[in-house]
Design a protein around this motif. Structure first.
Motif, PDB file in Angstrom:
ATOM      1  N   TRP A 198     -25.103 -37.802  13.251  1.00 38.30           N
ATOM      2  CA  TRP A 198     -26.254 -36.947  12.960  1.00 38.30           C
ATOM      3  C   TRP A 198     -27.453 -37.785  12.514  1.00 38.30           C
ATOM      4  N   GLU A 209     -15.171 -38.065   9.288  1.00 34.69           N
ATOM      5  CA  GLU A 209     -16.290 -37.415   8.585  1.00 34.69           C
ATOM      6  C   GLU A 209     -17.494 -38.353   8.477  1.00 34.69           C
ATOM      7  N   PHE A 212     -27.430 -42.880   4.901  1.00 32.78           N
ATOM      8  CA  PHE A 212     -25.978 -42.921   4.776  1.00 32.78           C
ATOM      9  C   PHE A 212     -25.654 -44.215   4.066  1.00 32.78           C
ATOM     10  N   GLU A 257     -33.626 -39.637   5.971  1.00 31.88           N
ATOM     11  CA  GLU A 257     -32.206 -39.412   5.670  1.00 31.88           C
ATOM     12  C   GLU A 257     -31.481 -40.750   5.604  1.00 31.88           C
ATOM     13  N   GLN A 295     -21.333 -37.994  10.123  1.00 34.79           N
ATOM     14  CA  GLN A 295     -22.580 -38.163   9.370  1.00 34.79           C
ATOM     15  C   GLN A 295     -23.481 -39.201  10.047  1.00 34.79           C
TER      16      GLN A 295
END
Length: 182
Positions: free
Chosen positions: A71, A64, A51, A49, A68
């Protein structure tokens, strides 16, 4: 590229606005980052994953984006997240900017649940039983395209928090806790 702030060109650049980084004086990330949006590019090694984007803009942290990042930096073995200290993201952003990184971070370890940390501490003397990973204040990272030794030296010189070099494993521990190094 090693610690570019400690070259002659880096010192000149420092005198023009980033100078405290090489003086041995603790630097607040806001001094280096200023009021511009603060961005990061991060990939989590275990999950793939990622970002990429701003986590701070218009004078405040973006809730927000922080969620993210929380997580993304979760304990993947427990699927458990915690609110990460946003100052950690500032430390990462400062180091990436100072190293003129064009690639993002790879995160090896972010938040660790107490159970995960205890298990790792039983396996290795290098894991602290009171690790800042459990408080959401630390990450073990690689900065793609940059030497871990150079990153550790720069972070230690900037005195942004704790810095641990794990040369054999090819990563650096960065945290926003007390200034120390190992």
């Amino acid at each position: 590229m090693d610690c570019s702030c400690c070259t002659r060109r880096g010192l000149v650049r420092g005198a023009l606005g980033l100078g405290l980084a090489c003086t041995g004086i603790a630097v607040a990330p806001a001094q280096v980052l200023g009021g511009a949006p603060r961005s990061l590019a991060i990939q989590r090694v275990q999950t793939g994953e990622s970002f990429e984007g701003a986590y701070w803009r218009d004078g405040r942290y973006d809730r927000e984006a922080l969620q993210q990042l929380d997580w993304l930096l979760r304990d993947p073995s427990m699927e458990e997240a915690t609110p990460m200290d946003p100052r950690l993201f500032d430390v990462l952003a400062v180091i990436a900017r100072q190293m003129e990184a064009t690639e993002g971070y790879q995160v090896i370890s972010g938040y660790r649940a107490p159970e995960t940390n205890a298990a790792r501490a039983r396996e290795s003397r290098r894991v602290s039983r009171a690790s800042l990973h459990m408080s959401g204040m630390a990450a073990d990272v690689r900065l793609v395209g940059r030497e871990s030794l150079g990153m550790a030296r720069l972070a230690a010189e900037m005195q942004l928090g704790g810095v641990g070099l794990y040369r054999r494993d090819g990563f650096v521990h960065l945290d926003c806790g007390p200034i120390r190094r190992w």
